[in-house]
Design a protein around this motif. Structure first.
Motif, PDB file in Angstrom:
ATOM      1  N   PHE A  44      -2.562  -1.240  -2.358  1.00 18.99           N
ATOM      2  CA  PHE A  44      -1.827  -0.811  -1.163  1.00 18.99           C
ATOM      3  C   PHE A  44      -2.216   0.615  -0.775  1.00 18.99           C
ATOM      4  CE2 PHE A  44       1.708  -3.745  -2.786  1.00 18.99           C
ATOM      5  CZ  PHE A  44       1.145  -4.835  -2.157  1.00 18.99           C
ATOM      6  N   GLY A  45      -2.467   0.785   0.507  1.00 17.69           N
ATOM      7  CA  GLY A  45      -2.855   2.086   1.030  1.00 17.69           C
ATOM      8  C   GLY A  45      -4.358   2.298   1.072  1.00 17.69           C
ATOM      9  N   LYS A  46      -5.112   1.411   0.452  1.00 18.16           N
ATOM     10  CA  LYS A  46      -6.570   1.559   0.451  1.00 18.16           C
ATOM     11  C   LYS A  46      -7.187   0.875   1.663  1.00 18.16           C
ATOM     12  CE  LYS A  46      -7.720   2.118  -4.450  1.00 18.16           C
ATOM     13  NZ  LYS A  46      -6.532   2.808  -4.786  1.00 18.16           N
ATOM     14  N   THR A  47      -8.252   1.473   2.152  1.00 19.14           N
ATOM     15  CA  THR A  47      -9.093   0.835   3.158  1.00 19.14           C
ATOM     16  C   THR A  47     -10.445   0.622   2.510  1.00 19.14           C
ATOM     17  OG1 THR A  47      -7.946   1.952   4.960  1.00 19.14           O
ATOM     18  CG2 THR A  47     -10.114   1.021   5.461  1.00 19.14           C
ATOM     19  N   LEU A  48     -10.906  -0.617   2.516  1.00 17.64           N
ATOM     20  CA  LEU A  48     -12.199  -0.957   1.926  1.00 17.64           C
ATOM     21  C   LEU A  48     -13.212  -1.255   3.011  1.00 17.64           C
ATOM     22  CD1 LEU A  48     -11.234  -3.442  -0.948  1.00 17.64           C
ATOM     23  CD2 LEU A  48     -11.491  -0.964  -1.075  1.00 17.64           C
ATOM     24  N   PHE A  49     -14.429  -0.801   2.794  1.00 18.58           N
ATOM     25  CA  PHE A  49     -15.559  -1.247   3.603  1.00 18.58           C
ATOM     26  C   PHE A  49     -16.293  -2.246   2.730  1.00 18.58           C
ATOM     27  CE2 PHE A  49     -19.885  -1.267   5.156  1.00 18.58           C
ATOM     28  CZ  PHE A  49     -19.665  -1.461   6.514  1.00 18.58           C
ATOM     29  N   VAL A  59     -11.196  -3.291   5.917  1.00 17.08           N
ATOM     30  CA  VAL A  59      -9.867  -3.878   5.719  1.00 17.08           C
ATOM     31  C   VAL A  59      -8.934  -2.822   5.123  1.00 17.08           C
ATOM     32  CG1 VAL A  59      -8.558  -5.768   4.692  1.00 17.08           C
ATOM     33  CG2 VAL A  59     -10.974  -6.111   5.242  1.00 17.08           C
ATOM     34  N   ARG A  60      -7.780  -2.628   5.772  1.00 20.50           N
ATOM     35  CA  ARG A  60      -6.758  -1.724   5.245  1.00 20.50           C
ATOM     36  C   ARG A  60      -5.606  -2.578   4.718  1.00 20.50           C
ATOM     37  NH1 ARG A  60      -5.451   2.043   9.278  1.00 20.50           N
ATOM     38  NH2 ARG A  60      -3.744   0.765  10.005  1.00 20.50           N
ATOM     39  N   TYR A  61      -5.277  -2.395   3.449  1.00 23.53           N
ATOM     40  CA  TYR A  61      -4.258  -3.185   2.766  1.00 23.53           C
ATOM     41  C   TYR A  61      -2.955  -2.386   2.694  1.00 23.53           C
ATOM     42  CZ  TYR A  61      -8.443  -5.706   1.367  1.00 23.53           C
ATOM     43  OH  TYR A  61      -9.627  -6.393   1.379  1.00 23.53           O
ATOM     44  N   GLN A  62      -1.934  -2.840   3.395  1.00 27.10           N
ATOM     45  CA  GLN A  62      -0.602  -2.247   3.356  1.00 27.10           C
ATOM     46  C   GLN A  62       0.311  -3.235   2.637  1.00 27.10           C
ATOM     47  OE1 GLN A  62      -2.106   0.899   4.942  1.00 27.10           O
ATOM     48  NE2 GLN A  62       0.091   0.958   4.779  1.00 27.10           N
ATOM     49  N   SER A  63       1.455  -2.806   2.178  1.00 19.57           N
ATOM     50  CA  SER A  63       2.339  -3.690   1.411  1.00 19.57           C
ATOM     51  C   SER A  63       2.831  -4.876   2.228  1.00 19.57           C
ATOM     52  CB  SER A  63       3.525  -2.911   0.856  1.00 19.57           C
ATOM     53  OG  SER A  63       4.279  -2.366   1.915  1.00 19.57           O
ATOM     54  N   ASP A  64       3.001  -4.705   3.533  1.00 17.91           N
ATOM     55  CA  ASP A  64       3.527  -5.796   4.363  1.00 17.91           C
ATOM     56  C   ASP A  64       2.578  -6.226   5.467  1.00 17.91           C
ATOM     57  OD1 ASP A  64       3.682  -3.493   5.836  1.00 17.91           O
ATOM     58  OD2 ASP A  64       5.716  -3.841   6.558  1.00 17.91           O
ATOM     59  N   SER A  65       1.389  -5.645   5.513  1.00 22.93           N
ATOM     60  CA  SER A  65       0.437  -5.993   6.572  1.00 22.93           C
ATOM     61  C   SER A  65      -0.987  -5.704   6.109  1.00 22.93           C
ATOM     62  CB  SER A  65       0.752  -5.201   7.847  1.00 22.93           C
ATOM     63  OG  SER A  65       0.722  -3.817   7.565  1.00 22.93           O
ATOM     64  N   ALA A 149      -1.973   5.845   2.411  1.00 25.29           N
ATOM     65  CA  ALA A 149      -1.154   4.892   3.172  1.00 25.29           C
ATOM     66  C   ALA A 149      -1.001   5.426   4.592  1.00 25.29           C
ATOM     67  CB  ALA A 149       0.187   4.690   2.498  1.00 25.29           C
ATOM     68  N   ALA A 150      -1.937   5.103   5.421  1.00 26.40           N
ATOM     69  CA  ALA A 150      -1.918   5.579   6.806  1.00 26.40           C
ATOM     70  C   ALA A 150      -0.896   4.793   7.620  1.00 26.40           C
ATOM     71  CB  ALA A 150      -3.303   5.417   7.423  1.00 26.40           C
ATOM     72  N   PRO A 151      -0.338   5.401   8.652  1.00 27.82           N
ATOM     73  CA  PRO A 151       0.590   4.650   9.503  1.00 27.82           C
ATOM     74  C   PRO A 151      -0.153   3.503  10.167  1.00 27.82           C
ATOM     75  CG  PRO A 151       0.032   6.754  10.501  1.00 27.82           C
ATOM     76  CD  PRO A 151      -0.573   6.749   9.130  1.00 27.82           C
ATOM     77  N   PRO A 152       0.525   2.389  10.400  1.00 31.69           N
ATOM     78  CA  PRO A 152      -0.124   1.235  10.990  1.00 31.69           C
ATOM     79  C   PRO A 152      -0.693   1.549  12.378  1.00 31.69           C
ATOM     80  CG  PRO A 152       2.117   0.701  10.344  1.00 31.69           C
ATOM     81  CD  PRO A 152       1.921   2.151  10.118  1.00 31.69           C
ATOM     82  N   VAL A 153      -1.886   1.056  12.603  1.00 31.77           N
ATOM     83  CA  VAL A 153      -2.521   1.158  13.906  1.00 31.77           C
ATOM     84  C   VAL A 153      -2.720  -0.267  14.384  1.00 31.77           C
ATOM     85  CG1 VAL A 153      -4.566   1.895  15.160  1.00 31.77           C
ATOM     86  CG2 VAL A 153      -3.687   3.300  13.289  1.00 31.77           C
ATOM     87  N   HIS A 154      -2.098  -0.611  15.477  1.00 29.51           N
ATOM     88  CA  HIS A 154      -2.208  -1.975  15.970  1.00 29.51           C
ATOM     89  C   HIS A 154      -3.429  -2.117  16.851  1.00 29.51           C
ATOM     90  CE1 HIS A 154       1.636  -2.994  14.300  1.00 29.51           C
ATOM     91  NE2 HIS A 154       2.073  -1.850  14.746  1.00 29.51           N
ATOM     92  N   PRO A 155      -4.316  -3.013  16.480  1.00 24.51           N
ATOM     93  CA  PRO A 155      -5.558  -3.195  17.245  1.00 24.51           C
ATOM     94  C   PRO A 155      -5.273  -3.760  18.624  1.00 24.51           C
ATOM     95  CG  PRO A 155      -5.536  -4.614  15.296  1.00 24.51           C
ATOM     96  CD  PRO A 155      -4.263  -3.860  15.321  1.00 24.51           C
TER      97      PRO A 155
END
Length: 155
Positions: A44-49, A59-65, A149-155
């Motif tokens: 959680f909180g990681k963004t993987l390339f 891909v950014r993995y958040q606990s609920d999204s 853990a970045a704030p959600p950014v909605h595409p």
């Protein structure tokens, strides 16, 4: 001759006994082992390339999204979305993540953060009754590009 063979056998026996005694004489039971500190690896909180070769993904993995973008090998954006994933922690830096995209595509990932590898199974919906279902399995190299853990950014 018998005496010489007896002396050689005795010398070999003493040598082997000395080696066994020196190894077995070490008392490791009385020396407490230093505690092994296990480092907890979080997803959680990681963004993987992830470089799958034929496709790249961020891909950014958040606990609920989960937020994803896909690219061609030349890094041309081909898609993006926000999903509600299901997470499973397998231990030792390994995770199982699955989600279904708006178009019905089902994605499952096995992520190994210690080895920096991702194995993905992609199952696209059938487009017609004559279409043949072909799951795609991709193996990729992963790099952590953000660990906050970045704030959600909605595409």
């Amino acid at each position: 001759m018998k005496k010489l063979l007896g002396l050689i056998a005795l010398a070999v026996g003493v040598f082997l006994l000395a080696r066994c005694t020196s190894h077995s004489g070490e008392n490791t039971a009385s020396t407490p082992a230093a505690p092994v500190e296990e480092v907890l690896i979080e997803l959680f909180g990681k963004t993987l390339f992830i470089d799958y070769g034929t496709m790249k993904a961020e891909v950014r993995y958040q606990s609920d999204s989960l937020y994803w973008k896909t690219f061609t090998p030349e890094k041309v954006l081909t898609g993006e979305g926000c999903e509600a994933p299901s997470y499973g922690e397998l231990g030792d830096g390994r995770f199982f993540v699955s989600w279904q995209e708006a178009d019905g595509t089902a994605i499952s990932q096995f992520i190994d953060l210690k080895e920096n590898k991702v194995l993905a199974n992609i199952l696209a919906p059938l487009k017609s009754k004559d279409d043949v279902r072909k799951p795609q399995v991709l193996e990729g190299a992963a790099a952590v590009i953000s660990d906050a853990a970045a704030p959600p950014v909605h595409p």
